[in-house]
Write a protein that holds these residues in place. Structure first.
Motif: not given
Length: 474
Positions: A216-243
């Protein structure tokens, strides 16, 4: 028709060269674009398009420079973002002719809202391959928590729901014999458990990829969000450079590939507050280095750990490198948006060491056998494991404490300056980053364990916890 995957190990990133009847397209290029230009020239082909699967977070793409140098059109999938350069914002299912082949845009929001896959039809009109960006990896899917750092009203749950729909409505109905070419493989922080394989058939992924199994969609959401840790701090800055756009790679290299004598290097360090980044082998670094310098070896996951250790892309950097590798270092810094290299130490560390005016520091590094002798003399010694928490939970030395390098500011709070710690990672690369960073902050009682956990386990001289298969590699 020609399809070539151009894989860069230190970023675990795949760019692609596609050519048909004298026309070429590049998908998700790295920032140093000259190799793509030279490849097309050798084959008497003209680069017509630069296709971007999304606004990348983990590296600065070469779309802007490649378009400027070749006249190619930059293509993104549907997005409301305003770019700082000319780009074609495609519609869902829009097709682009490439010689006798064609490429169809398939909008697949989820990893990010503009994420799109590119379906390649060969010269006979048959769908042959799909370039999935960070929507679908081999054995995994793109983490849906990154775009919320850029667009406030998005949540990871909303993005995961979009990803569920994209996979089931746009990707899974496609033919099983399609070749899947993703943007990343194992080692990237854009997914949590990617395969080391860098391509596969879609049919096999339908059978083996956990995210494509019936749920189900609910099960998928739970599965893909489990085990995530905060992303590296530079990620949002790279996004802005690419935009928004960025300085030309030629300007960045000209600025950074600037030789400095030891005297000039010292003046630059004192007057600018630049970070001294030593990119030599960890064990070579340990034997002697410029005081307060940080070691991130060029022959490891260099770009990833630079991003983790230096949160500000505008941080000025002075480089110590092996002679002849200075341009490589500056280029690889630029790949992840660190454009403010002020120069490098001419003659390498030897020139500093041979100058009687300059101090040299070192870090004690011991073998596993030496660690064993120390522990037999004092069973209460402090062993610090700086691997990721997922690695530590999978298997570790009993009584060791986990202080992940990924979160060094939190991890250093576990370290008492008045106590001695024996520090290890998996193989010796990350522990030297950790040791050098803390030594620059006044922690003088850290001892490096050469060879890391691998050597510790293979020695058979230490009690190790039972192995547990990790559910995430983040």
């Amino acid at each position: 028709m020609k399809i070539e995957q151009i894989y860069t190990g230190c970023l675990a990133q795949g760019a692609y060269y596609i050519e048909s009847d004298g026309e070429a397209a590049i998908i998700d290029p790295l920032r140093e674009v000259q190799p793509y230009i030279e490849k097309a020239a050798r084959r008497n082909a003209k680069i017509k398009y630069v296709f971007e699967t999304h606004f990348h977070a983990d590296f600065v793409s070469g779309h802007q420079d490649l378009a400027a140098k070749t006249g190619a059109k930059i293509v993104f999938g549907p997005t409301g973002m305003k770019t700082g350069f000319d780009a074609v914002i495609a519609e869902d299912n829009q097709e682009f002719k490439l010689g006798k082949a064609k490429i169809r845009v398939i909008h697949t929001p989820g990893h990010t809202m503009e994420s799109s896959c590119y379906l390649l039809y060969n010269e006979e009109g048959k769908a042959e391959a799909i370039f999935t960006g960070d929507t679908l990896f081999i054995g995994d899917v793109g983490r849906p928590d990154l775009a919320q750092k850029v667009i406030a009203e998005l949540t990871q749950e909303k993005l995961a729901a979009h990803l569920y729909d994209s996979l089931r409505n746009k990707i899974m109905p496609l033919a099983d014999d399609l070749i899947v070419y993703p943007a990343h493989g194992a080692g990237s922080a854009c997914g949590k458990n990617m395969s080391k394989e860098t391509s596969d058939t879609l049919g096999n992924q339908k059978k083996t990829n956990y995210a494509l199994q019936p749920m189900t969609k609910e099960a998928f959401i739970k599965e893909v969000l489990s085990g995530l840790t905060p992303p590296p701090a530079y990620f949002p800055q790279n996004v802005l450079m690419n935009i928004q756009g960025y300085d030309s790679i030629d300007e960045v290299l000209e600025r950074g590939i600037h030789p400095l004598t030891p005297e000039e290097f010292e003046v630059a360090a004192n007057e600018t507050g630049a970070m001294i980044l030593d990119t030599r082998d960890p064990q070579t670094f340990a034997k002697g280095f410029i005081p307060n310098s940080i070691n991130i070896g060029i022959d490891g996951s260099f770009a990833v750990w630079v991003g983790a250790m230096i949160p500000d892309l505008k941080q000025e950097i002075l480089v110590v490198a092996e002679e002849g590798r200075e341009e490589e270092v500056v280029t690889r810094l630029a790949r992840v948006g660190y454009d403010y290299c002020l120069g490098y130490l001419k003659g390498g560390f030897a020139s500093w060491k041979n100058s009687p005016m300059h101090e040299v520091d070192s870090i004690t590094s011991i073998t596993v056998d030496e660690l064993d002798k120390i522990k037999k003399g004092d069973p209460e010694i402090h062993i610090l494991d700086v691997r990721k928490n997922s690695e530590f939970l999978s298997e570790h030395v009993l009584d060791a404490e986990n202080a992940p390098l990924d979160y060094i500011n939190d991890s250093m709070l576990k370290v008492d300056k008045n106590k001695t710690y024996h520090v290890h990672c998996a193989g010796g690369y990350r522990s030297m980053i950790f040791n050098s960073a803390l030594r620059a902050r006044g922690y003088d009682n850290l001892i490096d364990v050469a060879g890391g956990f691998q050597a510790i386990k293979e020695s058979g001289k230490f009690q190790v916890s039972d192995y547990v298969c990790p559910t995430t590699l983040l």
